[in-house]
Design an enzyme around this catalytic site. Structure first.
Site, PDB file in Angstrom:
ATOM      1  CB  VAL A 172      41.547  37.386   6.259  1.00 45.99           C
ATOM      2  CG1 VAL A 172      42.296  36.413   7.268  1.00 45.99           C
ATOM      3  CG2 VAL A 172      41.500  38.705   6.552  1.00 45.99           C
ATOM      4  CB  CYS A 187      44.789  43.679  12.371  1.00 46.81           C
ATOM      5  SG  CYS A 187      43.270  44.570  11.771  1.00 46.81           S
ATOM      6  CG  HIS A 221      47.313  47.901  10.811  1.00 49.87           C
ATOM      7  ND1 HIS A 221      46.734  48.417   9.387  1.00 49.87           N
ATOM      8  CD2 HIS A 221      45.994  47.219  11.368  1.00 49.87           C
ATOM      9  CE1 HIS A 221      45.392  47.753   9.120  1.00 49.87           C
ATOM     10  NE2 HIS A 221      45.503  47.011  10.420  1.00 49.87           N
TER      11      HIS A 221
END
Ligand SMILES: NC(=O)c1ccc[n+]([C@@H]2O[C@H](COP(=O)([O-])OP(=O)(O)OC[C@H]3O[C@@H](n4cnc5c(N)ncnc54)[C@H](OP(=O)(O)O)[C@@H]3O)[C@@H](O)[C@H]2O)c1
Length: 361
Positions: free
Chosen positions: A16, A158, A251
């Site tokens: 990240v 997320c 995702h």
């Protein structure tokens, strides 16, 4: 002297952290001046630290290569160089809670990607299009911390970004029950296929802590400030299964929804594609022009085709159709390390600057 705000990245060497560094290259308001990571990395240049583990598909920005990485735990040394920090460190929850508050108490705002403070009652957990007004709870938090400009703000997990924005656009139709299955990329665990070869051709039906986050975090985002804390809402009921799939970034969520008042498909699509919030109204630098796109083709959204929609800051939705048990079902997709992590945090910081909470020290 640069007019840009000076930014430190806590955990700047990780997955990240690298995404923060890539996204902030040439940012109009923010400039990365300081990078901190574990004591293992401290004292080396950034280029030395991440040699052989740069995971972005764009080259490492020249401006950060020679920055000497600091130890995250040397709070005063890091805080003295910056106007605010982004946090993406891999430590225990208690350690992260303590260190983020320690930065806040040096009058350094912390915009965090970590889950540690997501349920601290006076810490705002924000998707800027959805609940920008929750930043007002910062005034109460500052009183508790005894600070004038230091605070912690977080972004949610997320996993919820592929469906919570859609359900927000539909709140006027009062969704009562939601069943969601997420198909989550390996970068969500900070990994690539090189680091995690067992994931090739594989599915793992467990991601620690993820189902609870997927069910509960949306309720806090839809909550209200009452008596100086965020009080979560109680509806809709959400149940989830979270599955790791062999995808690098992106995702996907397959979702069933029941409503109190069943709307038409046209009404649902209109509400989705017209949905916007503070980032679009304020024209923030990282705001997607259109937050949610609806794709009519039966085979969309696809990770390969759609994950980078609006530079990874938008949500792609498709396959909205009536269901025999629930009212409707659909599939959503978002970029987990951009909208779901670093990009979502950068947008929060832009909002905080526009609202006057982040300023030059
Ligand atoms: N990946 C995602 O999509 C995602 C999404 C949302 C939230 N998150 C959360 O964000 C955080 C970072 O995730 P990541 O995927 O970027 O992890 P990562 O790639 O493993 O990076 C971890 C970072 O933390 C540093 N670190 C590790 N141990 C430390 C210690 N004891 N003291 C200080 N720093 C330490 C590492 O520094 P060194 O390089 O020196 O070891 C590195 O900079 C995690 O809490 C994760 O749960 C990740």
């Amino acid at each position: 002297m640069s007019e840009k705000l000076k930014v430190g990245i806590l955990g700047g060497t990780g997955m990240v952290g690298q995404r923060f560094i890539a996204l902030l290259e040439n940012h109009p308001w923010f400039e990365v001046t300081t990078i901190a990571a574990s004591p293992r990395s401290a004292g080396k240049t950034y280029a030395e630290c991440v040699e052989g583990r740069w995971k972005m598909d764009t080259p490492m920005p020249e401006a950060v290569k020679n920055i000497v990485v600091k130890n995250v735990n040397e709070v005063e040394a890091v805080a003295s160089e910056v106007d605010f920090v982004f946090s993406a460190v891999d430590m225990t929850k208690d350690e992260i809670k303590a260190i983020e508050e320690a930065y806040a108490k040096t009058e350094t705002p912390v915009v965090s990607n970590n889950s540690a403070h997501r349920w601290t009652p006076d810490v705002p957990m924000v998707v800027p299009e959805i609940n920008a007004e929750h930043m007002k709870v910062i005034e109460f938090q500052k009183k508790r911390l005894g600070t004038t400009r230091g605070f912690v703000a977080v972004k949610p997990n997320c996993s919820i970004q592929s469906y919570a924005p859609v359900l927000t656009a539909w709140r006027k139709f009062e969704p009562t029950e939601v069943v969601v299955t997420t198909y989550q990329a390996i970068s969500g665990a900070g990994k690539t296929f090189k680091d995690w070869p067992e994931m090739e051709g594989n599915i793992i039906p467990y991601i620690g802590g993820e189902e609870e986050k997927s069910e509960k975090e949306p309720l806090r985002i839809w909550g209200e400030i009452k008596d100086g804390v965020i009080e979560p809402t109680t509806w809709p009921l959400i149940t989830s299964q979270c599955i790791r799939v062999p995808v690098l970034n992106g995702h996907t969520a397959a979702v069933f929804v029941k409503f109190k008042q069943k709307p038409s498909k046209e009404e649902l699509i209109k509400a989705m594609v017209e949905f916007k919030g503070a980032p679009q109204e304020l024209d923030l630098p990282s705001a997607p022009k259109q937050f949610i796109q609806y794709l009519e083709e039966d085979n969309r959204p696809q990770v390969q085709l759609d994950v980078n929609y609006e530079n990874g800051m938008g949500i792609s939705v498709g396959r909205l159709r009536e269901d025999t048990i629930y009212d409707y079902k659909f599939v959503g997709l978002s970029h987990n390390t951009v909208r779901g992590a670093a990009g979502g945090a950068v947008l929060c910081a832009e909002l905080l600057k526009a609202q006057g909470y982040i300023t030059k020290k």
